[in-house]
Scaffold this motif. Sequence first.
Motif, PDB file in Angstrom:
ATOM      1  N   GLU A   3     -18.017  72.932  -6.528  1.00 14.91           N
ATOM      2  CA  GLU A   3     -17.066  72.077  -6.337  1.00 14.91           C
ATOM      3  C   GLU A   3     -16.996  70.777  -7.123  1.00 14.91           C
ATOM      4  OE1 GLU A   3     -16.428  70.836  -2.089  1.00 14.91           O
ATOM      5  OE2 GLU A   3     -16.749  72.798  -1.386  1.00 14.91           O
ATOM      6  N   GLN A   4     -15.707  70.250  -7.557  1.00  9.51           N
ATOM      7  CA  GLN A   4     -15.728  68.993  -8.137  1.00  9.51           C
ATOM      8  C   GLN A   4     -15.627  67.931  -7.207  1.00  9.51           C
ATOM      9  OE1 GLN A   4     -15.506  68.870 -11.587  1.00  9.51           O
ATOM     10  NE2 GLN A   4     -15.920  71.063 -11.737  1.00  9.51           N
ATOM     11  N   PRO A   5     -16.281  66.899  -7.386  1.00  9.62           N
ATOM     12  CA  PRO A   5     -16.313  65.832  -6.451  1.00  9.62           C
ATOM     13  C   PRO A   5     -15.133  65.014  -6.531  1.00  9.62           C
ATOM     14  CG  PRO A   5     -17.692  65.296  -8.544  1.00  9.62           C
ATOM     15  CD  PRO A   5     -17.277  66.678  -8.632  1.00  9.62           C
ATOM     16  N   ALA A   6     -14.805  64.548  -5.400  1.00  9.21           N
ATOM     17  CA  ALA A   6     -13.550  63.453  -5.389  1.00  9.21           C
ATOM     18  C   ALA A   6     -13.695  62.649  -6.458  1.00  9.21           C
ATOM     19  CB  ALA A   6     -13.228  63.187  -4.080  1.00  9.21           C
ATOM     20  N   SER A   7     -12.281  62.478  -7.114  1.00 12.68           N
ATOM     21  CA  SER A   7     -12.511  61.308  -8.181  1.00 12.68           C
ATOM     22  C   SER A   7     -13.002  60.137  -7.613  1.00 12.68           C
ATOM     23  CB  SER A   7     -10.962  61.215  -8.814  1.00 12.68           C
ATOM     24  OG  SER A   7     -10.162  60.617  -7.697  1.00 12.68           O
ATOM     25  N   THR A   8     -13.872  59.612  -8.313  1.00  7.75           N
ATOM     26  CA  THR A   8     -14.354  58.265  -7.853  1.00  7.75           C
ATOM     27  C   THR A   8     -13.594  57.229  -8.622  1.00  7.75           C
ATOM     28  OG1 THR A   8     -16.031  58.330  -9.802  1.00  7.75           O
ATOM     29  CG2 THR A   8     -16.805  59.091  -7.614  1.00  7.75           C
ATOM     30  N   PRO A   9     -13.409  55.916  -8.020  1.00  9.65           N
ATOM     31  CA  PRO A   9     -12.810  54.612  -8.521  1.00  9.65           C
ATOM     32  C   PRO A   9     -13.542  54.254 -10.021  1.00  9.65           C
ATOM     33  CG  PRO A   9     -13.369  54.102  -6.643  1.00  9.65           C
ATOM     34  CD  PRO A   9     -13.886  55.458  -6.681  1.00  9.65           C
ATOM     35  N   GLN A  10     -12.772  54.138 -11.020  1.00  6.54           N
ATOM     36  CA  GLN A  10     -13.451  53.659 -12.212  1.00  6.54           C
ATOM     37  C   GLN A  10     -13.930  52.088 -11.957  1.00  6.54           C
ATOM     38  OE1 GLN A  10     -11.669  54.968 -15.756  1.00  6.54           O
ATOM     39  NE2 GLN A  10     -12.162  57.070 -15.388  1.00  6.54           N
ATOM     40  N   ALA A  11     -14.786  51.588 -12.786  1.00  8.03           N
ATOM     41  CA  ALA A  11     -15.091  49.997 -12.827  1.00  8.03           C
ATOM     42  C   ALA A  11     -14.039  49.531 -13.686  1.00  8.03           C
ATOM     43  CB  ALA A  11     -16.479  49.936 -13.420  1.00  8.03           C
ATOM     44  N   PRO A  12     -13.732  48.334 -13.412  1.00 11.36           N
ATOM     45  CA  PRO A  12     -12.689  47.729 -14.176  1.00 11.36           C
ATOM     46  C   PRO A  12     -13.243  47.507 -15.358  1.00 11.36           C
ATOM     47  CG  PRO A  12     -13.472  46.092 -12.529  1.00 11.36           C
ATOM     48  CD  PRO A  12     -14.075  47.660 -12.054  1.00 11.36           C
ATOM     49  N   ASP A  13     -12.088  47.275 -16.359  1.00 10.45           N
ATOM     50  CA  ASP A  13     -12.589  47.032 -17.777  1.00 10.45           C
ATOM     51  C   ASP A  13     -12.410  45.424 -17.969  1.00 10.45           C
ATOM     52  OD1 ASP A  13     -12.982  46.866 -20.443  1.00 10.45           O
ATOM     53  OD2 ASP A  13     -11.066  47.656 -20.974  1.00 10.45           O
ATOM     54  N   PHE A  14     -13.659  44.933 -18.067  1.00 13.21           N
ATOM     55  CA  PHE A  14     -13.900  43.480 -18.145  1.00 13.21           C
ATOM     56  C   PHE A  14     -13.596  42.920 -19.641  1.00 13.21           C
ATOM     57  CE2 PHE A  14     -16.651  44.234 -14.350  1.00 13.21           C
ATOM     58  CZ  PHE A  14     -15.753  43.624 -13.382  1.00 13.21           C
ATOM     59  N   ASN A  15     -13.419  43.873 -20.563  1.00 11.88           N
ATOM     60  CA  ASN A  15     -12.643  43.400 -21.855  1.00 11.88           C
ATOM     61  C   ASN A  15     -11.148  43.366 -21.867  1.00 11.88           C
ATOM     62  OD1 ASN A  15     -15.529  43.271 -22.984  1.00 11.88           O
ATOM     63  ND2 ASN A  15     -15.236  45.568 -23.289  1.00 11.88           N
ATOM     64  N   ASP A  16     -10.627  43.672 -20.819  1.00 11.20           N
ATOM     65  CA  ASP A  16      -9.209  43.477 -20.563  1.00 11.20           C
ATOM     66  C   ASP A  16      -8.827  42.217 -20.328  1.00 11.20           C
ATOM     67  OD1 ASP A  16      -6.365  43.982 -20.670  1.00 11.20           O
ATOM     68  OD2 ASP A  16      -6.646  45.246 -18.710  1.00 11.20           O
ATOM     69  N   PRO A  17      -8.009  41.406 -21.188  1.00 14.30           N
ATOM     70  CA  PRO A  17      -7.576  39.972 -20.751  1.00 14.30           C
ATOM     71  C   PRO A  17      -7.065  39.942 -19.501  1.00 14.30           C
ATOM     72  CG  PRO A  17      -6.965  40.635 -23.069  1.00 14.30           C
ATOM     73  CD  PRO A  17      -7.587  41.869 -22.542  1.00 14.30           C
ATOM     74  N   GLU A  18      -6.167  40.927 -19.157  1.00 14.19           N
ATOM     75  CA  GLU A  18      -5.397  40.915 -17.916  1.00 14.19           C
ATOM     76  C   GLU A  18      -6.326  41.082 -16.644  1.00 14.19           C
ATOM     77  OE1 GLU A  18      -1.961  43.532 -15.625  1.00 14.19           O
ATOM     78  OE2 GLU A  18      -1.750  43.209 -17.727  1.00 14.19           O
ATOM     79  N   VAL A  19      -7.307  41.803 -16.842  1.00 15.75           N
ATOM     80  CA  VAL A  19      -8.503  41.997 -15.688  1.00 15.75           C
ATOM     81  C   VAL A  19      -9.300  40.709 -15.515  1.00 15.75           C
ATOM     82  CG1 VAL A  19     -10.222  43.290 -14.946  1.00 15.75           C
ATOM     83  CG2 VAL A  19      -8.586  44.510 -16.084  1.00 15.75           C
ATOM     84  N   LEU A  20      -9.708  40.223 -16.470  1.00 18.36           N
ATOM     85  CA  LEU A  20     -10.394  38.926 -16.729  1.00 18.36           C
ATOM     86  C   LEU A  20      -9.361  37.808 -16.005  1.00 18.36           C
ATOM     87  CD1 LEU A  20     -12.209  38.942 -20.111  1.00 18.36           C
ATOM     88  CD2 LEU A  20     -13.158  39.142 -17.885  1.00 18.36           C
ATOM     89  N   ALA A  21      -8.247  37.634 -16.537  1.00 22.99           N
ATOM     90  CA  ALA A  21      -7.542  36.747 -15.668  1.00 22.99           C
ATOM     91  C   ALA A  21      -7.402  36.703 -14.299  1.00 22.99           C
ATOM     92  CB  ALA A  21      -6.000  36.622 -16.434  1.00 22.99           C
ATOM     93  N   GLN A  22      -7.167  38.194 -13.744  1.00 21.63           N
ATOM     94  CA  GLN A  22      -7.032  38.330 -12.307  1.00 21.63           C
ATOM     95  C   GLN A  22      -8.465  37.964 -11.809  1.00 21.63           C
ATOM     96  OE1 GLN A  22      -6.057  42.363 -12.012  1.00 21.63           O
ATOM     97  NE2 GLN A  22      -3.862  41.922 -12.348  1.00 21.63           N
ATOM     98  N   LEU A  23      -9.477  38.345 -12.204  1.00 21.29           N
ATOM     99  CA  LEU A  23     -10.840  37.915 -11.668  1.00 21.29           C
ATOM    100  C   LEU A  23     -11.105  36.457 -11.640  1.00 21.29           C
ATOM    101  CD1 LEU A  23     -13.659  38.842 -10.866  1.00 21.29           C
ATOM    102  CD2 LEU A  23     -14.459  38.894 -13.266  1.00 21.29           C
TER     103      LEU A  23
END
Length: 57
Positions: A3-23
């Motif tokens: 069985e394939q495991p359920a898709s796990t949420p991926q870690a946010p990309d901290f190199n993305d400026p938009e993600v960094l701005a939200q953080l």
Amino acid sequence: MTEQPASTPQAPDFNDPEVLAQLRARQRSRALFMAAILIALCVMFYVITIVKIGVWG
């Protein structure tokens, strides 16, 4: 069959400026909230101390 495991949420990309701005925005709002709580506690302790000393009561 494996069985394939359920898709796990991926870690946010901290190199993305938009993600960094939200953080940073979340960190800033959390820091401002904590500062407001600490200031309120200081004022409350000050008032309680003054009242217990008997200047206003």
